[in-house]
Design a protein around this motif. Structure first.
Motif, PDB file in Angstrom:
ATOM      1  N   TYR A 247       5.940 -25.136 -48.621  1.00 25.11           N
ATOM      2  CA  TYR A 247       6.401 -26.413 -49.174  1.00 25.11           C
ATOM      3  C   TYR A 247       7.762 -26.291 -49.852  1.00 25.11           C
ATOM      4  O   TYR A 247       8.265 -27.263 -50.420  1.00 25.11           O
TER       5      TYR A 247
ATOM      6  N   ARG B 237      10.593 -28.787 -49.107  1.00 25.88           N
ATOM      7  CA  ARG B 237      10.256 -30.140 -49.563  1.00 25.88           C
ATOM      8  C   ARG B 237      10.531 -30.277 -51.064  1.00 25.88           C
ATOM      9  O   ARG B 237      11.008 -31.317 -51.523  1.00 25.88           O
TER      10      ARG B 237
ATOM     11  N   GLU C 299       4.716 -37.781 -50.797  1.00 28.69           N
ATOM     12  CA  GLU C 299       5.203 -36.436 -51.110  1.00 28.69           C
ATOM     13  C   GLU C 299       5.849 -36.410 -52.490  1.00 28.69           C
ATOM     14  O   GLU C 299       5.583 -35.508 -53.303  1.00 28.69           O
TER      15      GLU C 299
ATOM     16  N   TRP D 213       1.490 -26.546 -56.610  1.00 28.22           N
ATOM     17  CA  TRP D 213       1.520 -27.397 -55.413  1.00 28.22           C
ATOM     18  C   TRP D 213       1.314 -26.481 -54.220  1.00 28.22           C
ATOM     19  O   TRP D 213       2.243 -25.850 -53.734  1.00 28.22           O
TER      20      TRP D 213
ATOM     21  N   SER E 122      -1.002 -25.378 -50.472  1.00 34.10           N
ATOM     22  CA  SER E 122      -1.858 -25.735 -49.357  1.00 34.10           C
ATOM     23  C   SER E 122      -3.293 -25.358 -49.700  1.00 34.10           C
ATOM     24  O   SER E 122      -3.548 -24.536 -50.590  1.00 34.10           O
TER      25      SER E 122
ATOM     26  N   ARG F 222      -1.722 -33.857 -47.145  1.00 34.76           N
ATOM     27  CA  ARG F 222      -0.914 -32.686 -47.450  1.00 34.76           C
ATOM     28  C   ARG F 222       0.033 -32.390 -46.295  1.00 34.76           C
ATOM     29  O   ARG F 222      -0.313 -32.561 -45.138  1.00 34.76           O
TER      30      ARG F 222
ATOM     31  N   ASP G  23       6.118 -26.182 -42.241  1.00 30.25           N
ATOM     32  CA  ASP G  23       7.378 -26.889 -42.202  1.00 30.25           C
ATOM     33  C   ASP G  23       8.183 -26.803 -40.921  1.00 30.25           C
ATOM     34  O   ASP G  23       9.342 -26.450 -40.919  1.00 30.25           O
TER      35      ASP G  23
END
Length: 247
Positions: free
Chosen positions: A112, A115, A185, A199, A201, A223, A227
Motif C-alpha cells: 500500500y 497509495r 481509500e 494500514w 492487508s 481493500r 499494486d
C-alpha cells in the motif's frame, strides 16, 4: 490511563502526522517551512530514519518515513518537535506548547506504500488548499516528478519499481497522481492514521498482529489489491506530460 504502545517495525514504512495545538498555524513563512525540513533532514539522519515523502500544511504535517531501528521514529520526531517548538516560540514571540499532543502514526503495508505516498502529496488538493499538486511548493511531489529535487529524500523500493530510469519513474508517478485516489481509500488512510492503527492487508495483518490484539488493524471493505494499479493508472494517463522534467 497508560499510553498505547506504537507499533513500529524497523525497516517498515510509517505514515506520521503532527498538528498544531488547537489546530493553530505552525508555519507562517517560507523560512519556517525550510527550517522545519532542514531539521527533519538532520534528525532523520542522526536517528536512522529514511524520509520518503512529506507535505507541510499551514497547521499540520504529513510524513512518510522508514525507521531503521525500534526507537528511530520516536527519537526523530521528539528531536524535531522540541527544536522547532523552541524556534517557533522565539521567532513569533509566544510561549507554551505548539503541538496537539503526541504525533499520530500508522504502520503501512509495503503493497500500500504508493497509495499512502499519493495521499500525502495530494493532501493540499484534497483539502482545497491548492488546485493541483504542481502548485504545492512544500511537498515531495515536485521531487518525485523532477520539478524540484530534494536530494535528502530516499525513494522507497516500491517507487524504484515504477521504471528503469528517473524519467520513467517520474512519468509513472505523475500518471498515478493524475488518476487520483478513490474516496474509500482516503477514508481508510485517514481513519487508521487518526487512530494510530496499521494500514495492512488481511494477510499481513494476520502475520504481524496475531499476538497483538491491541494493534489490530481496522477492518474495511474494499481493500486495495496488490499494486498493479499504479501501472494501470499510468497506462490510462500516459498522455499526461510534466512541464518541468529536465532533459
Amino acid at each position: 490511563m497508560a499510553r498505547q504502545a506504537r507499533m513500529v517495525i524497523p525497516g517498515q514504512a510509517m505514515h506520521v502526522m503532527v498538528r498544531g495545538n488547537n489546530r493553530e498555524t505552525l508555519f507562517f513563512t517560507a523560512e519556517d517551512r525550510r527550517i522545519y525540513l532542514d531539521w527533519l533532514k538532520e534528525a532523520a539522519k542522526q536517528f536512522s530514519c529514511l524520509v520518503h515523502a512529506f507535505v507541510l500544511m499551514p497547521n499540520h504535517v504529513h510524513l512518510l518515513l522508514t525507521p531503521m531501528k525500534a526507537d528511530s521514529l520516536a527519537k526523530t520526531m521528539q528531536s524535531l518537535g522540541r527544536r522547532y517548538a523552541q524556534y517557533f516560540n522565539q521567532q513569533h514571540h509566544r510561549s507554551g506548547t505548539i503541538w496537539e499532543g503526541r504525533f499520530r502514526s500508522s504502520l503501512i503495508d509495503p503493497s500500500y506504500f504508493l497509495r499512502c505516498q499519493r495521499y500525502i502529496e495530494l493532501n493540499p488538493v484534497r483539502v482545497g488548499f491548492e488546485s493541483s499538486p504542481q502548485e504545492s511548493t512544500w511537498s515531495s511531489y515536485g521531487s518525485h516528478v523532477g520539478q524540484k529535487v530534494e536530494p535528502w529524500l530516499v525513494d522507497h523500493e516500491s517507487f524504484w519499481k515504477l521504471g528503469n530510469t528517473p524519467f520513467e519513474r517520474q512519468m509513472t508517478w505523475a500518471g498515478f497522481i493524475k488518476e487520483g485516489a478513490p474516496h474509500w481509500e482516503d477514508r481508510q488512510i485517514t481513519e487508521t492514521l487518526l487512530r494510530s492503527k496499521p494500514w495492512l492487508s488481511d494477510t499481513l495483518a494476520l502475520k504481524l498482529l496475531k499476538d497483538r490484539p491491541d494493534q489490530m488493524a481496522i477492518r474495511h471493505r474494499g481493500r486495495p489489491k496488490k499494486d498493479k494499479t499504479v501501472v494501470e493508472a499510468t497506462k490510462r494517463a500516459s498522455w499526461y506530460i510534466i512541464d518541468s522534467v529536465p532533459d
